[in-house]
Design a protein around this motif. Sequence first.
Motif, PDB file in Angstrom:
ATOM      1  N   ILE A 176       0.861  -1.178   0.000  1.00 51.05           N
ATOM      2  CA  ILE A 176       0.000   0.000   0.000  1.00 51.05           C
ATOM      3  C   ILE A 176       0.901   1.233   0.000  1.00 51.05           C
ATOM      4  CG2 ILE A 176      -1.844   1.207   1.228  1.00 51.05           C
ATOM      5  CD1 ILE A 176      -2.437  -1.633   2.520  1.00 51.05           C
ATOM      6  N   PRO A 177       0.750   2.099  -0.995  1.00 50.58           N
ATOM      7  CA  PRO A 177       1.670   3.233  -1.154  1.00 50.58           C
ATOM      8  C   PRO A 177       1.744   4.200   0.026  1.00 50.58           C
ATOM      9  CG  PRO A 177       0.397   2.932  -3.148  1.00 50.58           C
ATOM     10  CD  PRO A 177      -0.193   2.024  -2.108  1.00 50.58           C
ATOM     11  N   THR A 178       0.805   4.137   0.941  1.00 50.06           N
ATOM     12  CA  THR A 178       0.871   5.011   2.107  1.00 50.06           C
ATOM     13  C   THR A 178       1.862   4.496   3.153  1.00 50.06           C
ATOM     14  OG1 THR A 178      -1.034   3.871   3.046  1.00 50.06           O
ATOM     15  CG2 THR A 178      -1.456   5.920   1.831  1.00 50.06           C
ATOM     16  N   GLY A 179       2.594   3.422   2.820  1.00 50.07           N
ATOM     17  CA  GLY A 179       3.635   2.929   3.715  1.00 50.07           C
ATOM     18  C   GLY A 179       3.264   1.694   4.496  1.00 50.07           C
ATOM     19  N   GLU A 180       2.332   0.904   3.977  1.00 48.74           N
ATOM     20  CA  GLU A 180       1.887  -0.286   4.699  1.00 48.74           C
ATOM     21  C   GLU A 180       1.997  -1.535   3.831  1.00 48.74           C
ATOM     22  OE1 GLU A 180      -1.679   1.107   7.471  1.00 48.74           O
ATOM     23  OE2 GLU A 180      -1.933   1.645   5.365  1.00 48.74           O
ATOM     24  N   ALA A 213       6.925   2.243  -4.057  1.00 50.20           N
ATOM     25  CA  ALA A 213       5.823   2.860  -3.315  1.00 50.20           C
ATOM     26  C   ALA A 213       6.321   4.020  -2.471  1.00 50.20           C
ATOM     27  CB  ALA A 213       5.135   1.815  -2.443  1.00 50.20           C
ATOM     28  N   GLU A 214       7.482   3.863  -1.856  1.00 50.37           N
ATOM     29  CA  GLU A 214       8.055   4.949  -1.054  1.00 50.37           C
ATOM     30  C   GLU A 214       8.392   6.153  -1.935  1.00 50.37           C
ATOM     31  OE1 GLU A 214      10.223   2.727   2.672  1.00 50.37           O
ATOM     32  OE2 GLU A 214      11.269   2.711   0.750  1.00 50.37           O
ATOM     33  N   GLU A 215       8.951   5.893  -3.104  1.00 51.86           N
ATOM     34  CA  GLU A 215       9.280   6.980  -4.030  1.00 51.86           C
ATOM     35  C   GLU A 215       8.015   7.686  -4.516  1.00 51.86           C
ATOM     36  OE1 GLU A 215      11.643   5.354  -7.187  1.00 51.86           O
ATOM     37  OE2 GLU A 215      13.295   4.848  -5.833  1.00 51.86           O
ATOM     38  N   GLU A 216       6.985   6.909  -4.824  1.00 49.63           N
ATOM     39  CA  GLU A 216       5.720   7.476  -5.300  1.00 49.63           C
ATOM     40  C   GLU A 216       5.092   8.375  -4.239  1.00 49.63           C
ATOM     41  OE1 GLU A 216       1.421   5.795  -6.844  1.00 49.63           O
ATOM     42  OE2 GLU A 216       3.178   4.512  -7.022  1.00 49.63           O
ATOM     43  N   LEU A 217       5.108   7.928  -2.996  1.00 44.47           N
ATOM     44  CA  LEU A 217       4.547   8.730  -1.908  1.00 44.47           C
ATOM     45  C   LEU A 217       5.371  10.000  -1.702  1.00 44.47           C
ATOM     46  CD1 LEU A 217       2.467   9.051   0.349  1.00 44.47           C
ATOM     47  CD2 LEU A 217       4.006   7.778   1.842  1.00 44.47           C
ATOM     48  N   GLU A 218       6.681   9.878  -1.778  1.00 45.44           N
ATOM     49  CA  GLU A 218       7.552  11.048  -1.621  1.00 45.44           C
ATOM     50  C   GLU A 218       7.273  12.095  -2.711  1.00 45.44           C
ATOM     51  OE1 GLU A 218      12.274  11.787  -1.958  1.00 45.44           O
ATOM     52  OE2 GLU A 218      11.668  10.125  -0.673  1.00 45.44           O
TER      53      GLU A 218
END
Length: 100
Positions: free
Chosen positions: A23-27, A89-94
């Motif tokens: 989950i892209p929000t970090g989960e 996902a971490e890059e996308e959220l950033e």
Amino acid sequence: MLAERRQFILPGQKALHANITVIPTGELEVKIQEEAHPLKADFEELYFYSAGNGTELVCKAPLESDSVRWQLHLENKDARELAKLIELAEEELEILMRDL
């Protein structure tokens, strides 16, 4: 931002089927088909440890570095794919947070 889903067969005698959602929000959410309860973790609680022909995915409690909440044994190629999905996902959220 879309969640990425993969299904991996966990190596071992039982050959369990793990449905993993990044989950892209970090989960991260893991549902093992043969078991009832899902496993959940934030990205910062996850650690990958190479163990010969496999990789251990370990979820540690955030304030207790020695306290293991759960762990999965993955094939090396599956662990590499999962690590890459988490990184993306971490890059996308950033990027999203920067654009806001």
